[in-house]
Design a protein around this motif. Structure first.
Motif, PDB file in Angstrom:
ATOM      1  N   GLN A   1       1.184  -1.602   0.306  1.00 48.09           N
ATOM      2  CA  GLN A   1       0.246  -0.257   0.079  1.00 48.09           C
ATOM      3  C   GLN A   1       0.935   1.563  -0.033  1.00 48.09           C
ATOM      4  O   GLN A   1       1.293   1.138   1.324  1.00 48.09           O
ATOM      5  CB  GLN A   1      -0.852  -0.135   0.810  1.00 48.09           C
ATOM      6  CG  GLN A   1      -2.127   1.393   1.058  1.00 48.09           C
ATOM      7  CD  GLN A   1      -3.132   1.646   2.666  1.00 48.09           C
ATOM      8  OE1 GLN A   1      -3.063   0.539   3.407  1.00 48.09           O
ATOM      9  NE2 GLN A   1      -4.222   1.121   2.110  1.00 48.09           N
ATOM     10  N   VAL A   2       0.563   2.436  -0.862  1.00 48.61           N
ATOM     11  CA  VAL A   2       1.900   3.354  -0.993  1.00 48.61           C
ATOM     12  C   VAL A   2       0.367   4.616  -0.747  1.00 48.61           C
ATOM     13  O   VAL A   2      -0.826   4.923  -1.478  1.00 48.61           O
ATOM     14  CB  VAL A   2       2.048   3.637  -2.426  1.00 48.61           C
ATOM     15  CG1 VAL A   2       3.393   2.245  -2.754  1.00 48.61           C
ATOM     16  CG2 VAL A   2       1.109   3.023  -3.516  1.00 48.61           C
ATOM     17  N   PRO A   3       0.933   5.804  -0.703  1.00 49.53           N
ATOM     18  CA  PRO A   3       0.053   7.345  -0.615  1.00 49.53           C
ATOM     19  C   PRO A   3      -0.510   7.340  -1.976  1.00 49.53           C
ATOM     20  O   PRO A   3       0.540   7.076  -3.159  1.00 49.53           O
ATOM     21  CB  PRO A   3       0.727   8.406   0.194  1.00 49.53           C
ATOM     22  CG  PRO A   3       2.176   7.333   0.533  1.00 49.53           C
ATOM     23  CD  PRO A   3       2.913   6.363  -0.025  1.00 49.53           C
ATOM     24  N   ALA A   4      -1.487   7.628  -2.659  1.00 46.78           N
ATOM     25  CA  ALA A   4      -1.496   7.684  -4.085  1.00 46.78           C
ATOM     26  C   ALA A   4      -0.129   9.146  -4.614  1.00 46.78           C
ATOM     27  O   ALA A   4      -0.293   9.649  -5.632  1.00 46.78           O
ATOM     28  CB  ALA A   4      -3.173   8.646  -3.620  1.00 46.78           C
ATOM     29  N   ALA A   5      -0.285   9.971  -3.815  1.00 44.05           N
ATOM     30  CA  ALA A   5       0.815  11.143  -4.154  1.00 44.05           C
ATOM     31  C   ALA A   5       2.338  10.491  -4.672  1.00 44.05           C
ATOM     32  O   ALA A   5       3.041  10.275  -5.648  1.00 44.05           O
ATOM     33  CB  ALA A   5       1.169  12.121  -3.515  1.00 44.05           C
ATOM     34  N   GLY A   6       2.672   9.562  -3.700  1.00 38.48           N
ATOM     35  CA  GLY A   6       4.074   8.870  -3.795  1.00 38.48           C
ATOM     36  C   GLY A   6       3.940   7.480  -4.919  1.00 38.48           C
ATOM     37  O   GLY A   6       4.392   6.483  -5.412  1.00 38.48           O
ATOM     38  N   ALA A   7       2.478   6.430  -5.709  1.00 35.45           N
ATOM     39  CA  ALA A   7       2.371   5.608  -6.292  1.00 35.45           C
ATOM     40  C   ALA A   7       3.500   5.589  -7.655  1.00 35.45           C
ATOM     41  O   ALA A   7       4.518   4.490  -7.568  1.00 35.45           O
ATOM     42  CB  ALA A   7       1.018   5.360  -6.841  1.00 35.45           C
ATOM     43  N   ALA A   8       3.510   6.825  -8.705  1.00 38.24           N
ATOM     44  CA  ALA A   8       4.115   6.029  -9.476  1.00 38.24           C
ATOM     45  C   ALA A   8       6.001   6.097  -9.244  1.00 38.24           C
ATOM     46  O   ALA A   8       6.515   5.755  -9.633  1.00 38.24           O
ATOM     47  CB  ALA A   8       4.101   8.043 -10.232  1.00 38.24           C
ATOM     48  N   GLY A   9       6.466   7.092  -8.471  1.00 37.33           N
ATOM     49  CA  GLY A   9       7.535   6.440  -7.930  1.00 37.33           C
ATOM     50  C   GLY A   9       7.987   5.589  -7.568  1.00 37.33           C
ATOM     51  O   GLY A   9       9.309   5.266  -7.630  1.00 37.33           O
ATOM     52  N   VAL A  10       6.718   5.265  -6.596  1.00 38.82           N
ATOM     53  CA  VAL A  10       7.719   3.752  -6.144  1.00 38.82           C
ATOM     54  C   VAL A  10       7.212   2.824  -7.480  1.00 38.82           C
ATOM     55  O   VAL A  10       8.225   2.054  -7.545  1.00 38.82           O
ATOM     56  CB  VAL A  10       5.999   3.342  -4.771  1.00 38.82           C
ATOM     57  CG1 VAL A  10       5.818   1.812  -5.298  1.00 38.82           C
ATOM     58  CG2 VAL A  10       6.021   3.928  -3.955  1.00 38.82           C
ATOM     59  N   LEU A  11       7.141   2.565  -8.153  1.00 39.64           N
ATOM     60  CA  LEU A  11       6.424   1.994  -9.812  1.00 39.64           C
ATOM     61  C   LEU A  11       8.102   2.578 -10.417  1.00 39.64           C
ATOM     62  O   LEU A  11       8.731   1.998 -10.551  1.00 39.64           O
ATOM     63  CB  LEU A  11       5.728   3.044 -10.664  1.00 39.64           C
ATOM     64  CG  LEU A  11       4.301   2.171 -10.296  1.00 39.64           C
ATOM     65  CD1 LEU A  11       3.048   2.351 -11.104  1.00 39.64           C
ATOM     66  CD2 LEU A  11       4.407   0.499  -9.608  1.00 39.64           C
ATOM     67  N   ARG A  12       8.747   3.732 -10.372  1.00 39.74           N
ATOM     68  CA  ARG A  12      10.228   4.439 -11.318  1.00 39.74           C
ATOM     69  C   ARG A  12      10.862   3.563  -9.823  1.00 39.74           C
ATOM     70  O   ARG A  12      11.954   3.293 -10.943  1.00 39.74           O
ATOM     71  CB  ARG A  12       9.779   5.558 -11.059  1.00 39.74           C
ATOM     72  CG  ARG A  12       8.968   6.450 -12.179  1.00 39.74           C
ATOM     73  CD  ARG A  12       9.398   7.942 -12.384  1.00 39.74           C
ATOM     74  NE  ARG A  12       8.277   8.071 -13.491  1.00 39.74           N
ATOM     75  CZ  ARG A  12       7.422   8.663 -13.355  1.00 39.74           C
ATOM     76  NH1 ARG A  12       6.615   9.102 -12.440  1.00 39.74           N
ATOM     77  NH2 ARG A  12       6.324   8.694 -14.574  1.00 39.74           N
ATOM     78  N   ASP A  13      10.892   3.752  -9.111  1.00 40.67           N
ATOM     79  CA  ASP A  13      12.240   3.544  -8.811  1.00 40.67           C
ATOM     80  C   ASP A  13      12.140   1.754  -7.674  1.00 40.67           C
ATOM     81  O   ASP A  13      13.509   1.533  -6.751  1.00 40.67           O
ATOM     82  CB  ASP A  13      12.327   4.156  -7.084  1.00 40.67           C
ATOM     83  CG  ASP A  13      11.765   5.374  -7.305  1.00 40.67           C
ATOM     84  OD1 ASP A  13      13.060   5.764  -7.587  1.00 40.67           O
ATOM     85  OD2 ASP A  13      12.082   5.743  -5.808  1.00 40.67           O
ATOM     86  N   GLY A  14      11.525   0.583  -8.704  1.00 37.96           N
ATOM     87  CA  GLY A  14      11.680  -0.794  -8.651  1.00 37.96           C
ATOM     88  C   GLY A  14      10.598  -1.011  -7.147  1.00 37.96           C
ATOM     89  O   GLY A  14      11.031  -2.091  -7.123  1.00 37.96           O
ATOM     90  N   GLY A  15      10.206  -0.514  -6.733  1.00 35.55           N
ATOM     91  CA  GLY A  15       9.777  -0.958  -5.504  1.00 35.55           C
ATOM     92  C   GLY A  15       8.424  -1.935  -5.525  1.00 35.55           C
ATOM     93  O   GLY A  15       7.693  -2.294  -4.310  1.00 35.55           O
ATOM     94  N   ALA A  16       8.049  -1.566  -6.763  1.00 36.85           N
ATOM     95  CA  ALA A  16       6.577  -2.782  -6.616  1.00 36.85           C
ATOM     96  C   ALA A  16       6.640  -2.541  -8.242  1.00 36.85           C
ATOM     97  O   ALA A  16       7.015  -2.110  -9.308  1.00 36.85           O
ATOM     98  CB  ALA A  16       5.002  -2.090  -6.605  1.00 36.85           C
ATOM     99  N   ASP A  17       5.819  -4.077  -9.131  1.00 34.65           N
ATOM    100  CA  ASP A  17       6.800  -4.490 -10.699  1.00 34.65           C
ATOM    101  C   ASP A  17       5.203  -3.977 -11.125  1.00 34.65           C
ATOM    102  O   ASP A  17       5.497  -3.675 -12.055  1.00 34.65           O
ATOM    103  CB  ASP A  17       6.566  -5.692 -10.327  1.00 34.65           C
ATOM    104  CG  ASP A  17       7.642  -6.834  -9.457  1.00 34.65           C
ATOM    105  OD1 ASP A  17       8.670  -6.786  -9.985  1.00 34.65           O
ATOM    106  OD2 ASP A  17       7.102  -7.037  -8.757  1.00 34.65           O
TER     107      ASP A  17
END
Length: 270
Positions: free
Chosen positions: A40-56
């Motif tokens: 679960q990620v904050p709405a504002a940080g979801a794109a950054g999580v994908l870019r950083d490899g935190g999620a597939d």
């Protein structure tokens, strides 16, 4: 990055309000050997999580910066206003944004709606989160306009909500990094799009499945008729003396070699 990579698990991010239960269940049925880890990620940080490899891959809210991300919009949510249960708004089935002009409307910093101008009168201070704004609504400080799923997520017995017209609406999408479109990502795309397990639209396009010599391979796998015939028209009898069976305006006719031939009428028996 395409290919059939081996992965011990698949990390799936999701923003508050999104319920991935149905897709998780189908994933576990189809890919029992690949655990699905929910993040679960904050709405504002979801794109950054994908870019950083935190999620597939992840379920996020649009609009977002899609410079290097692919996204498949899944559904659009109804926008609602959260109010105390004794508020006048509860007397109607829905309200317009203009009807909130005289109300104090909270605008949290993690707001997921793309406003040109939020409705109502602004509060003295913007709450840090939607959860904080919900507490302020319960305290009678103001109202809150959010996607319906967030109103349900932060449900309280002393609060309710009504749909609001003439407001932006949140779209939920499945997203992933373009350069990390793996086989498992393709499997997830098939699941969220409702493809069956036997769907031909799966990991590899038909052109890739064919590959070098793929057409010949498919031809060999085609079932043959019991008489050995194929899809093409065959000559009856073989050789140049054989007759081609053709269908014209006069029905079935036989053409016999260079000398033409007679109409294929049955002979009478004496």
């Amino acid at each position: 990055m395409n290919g059939s990579e081996t992965s011990s698990s698949f990390r799936l991010a999701y923003v508050p309000g999104v319920t991935p239960t149905k897709w998780v269940r189908i994933w576990n049925e189809r890919l029992p050997g690949v655990p699905l880890d929910l993040v679960q990620v904050p709405a504002a940080g979801a794109a950054g999580v994908l870019r950083d490899g935190g999620a597939d891959a992840g379920f996020l809210r649009l609009p977002t910066d899609r410079t290097d991300l692919s996204a498949i919009p899944l559904y659009t949510e109804t926008t609602v206003v959260v109010v105390p249960r004794d508020h006048l708004v509860t007397a109607v089935e829905e309200v317009s944004a203009g009807e909130l002009d005289e109300e104090t409307v909270l605008h949290p910093l993690d707001d997921t709606l793309e406003w040109e101008r939020p409705p109502g009168r602004p509060a003295f201070e913007r709450p840090a989160t939607t959860a904080d704004a919900i507490e302020l609504v319960a305290a009678g400080v103001g109202l809150l306009v959010v996607p319906q799923s967030l109103a349900r997520l932060h449900h309280r017995r002393d609060l309710t909500y009504r749909p609001v017209t003439d407001t932006p609406r949140s779209r939920v999408a499945l997203s992933w990094r373009e350069d990390r479109t793996t086989d498992l990502v393709e499997d997830l795309i098939g699941i969220v799009r409702g493809r069956t397990v036997n769907s031909t639209r799966g990991r590899r396009p038909a052109a890739e499945e064919a590959g070098p010599g793929g057409r010949e391979k498919r031809d060999k796998e085609k079932p043959r008729r019991p008489d050995g015939g194929g899809a093409r028209r065959k000559s009856v009898g073989g050789g140049q003396s054989g007759r081609d069976v053709r269908r014209g305006s006069g029905g079935l006719r036989g053409s016999g070699g260079a000398g033409g031939g007679r109409r294929g009428r049955p002979r009478r028996r004496s």
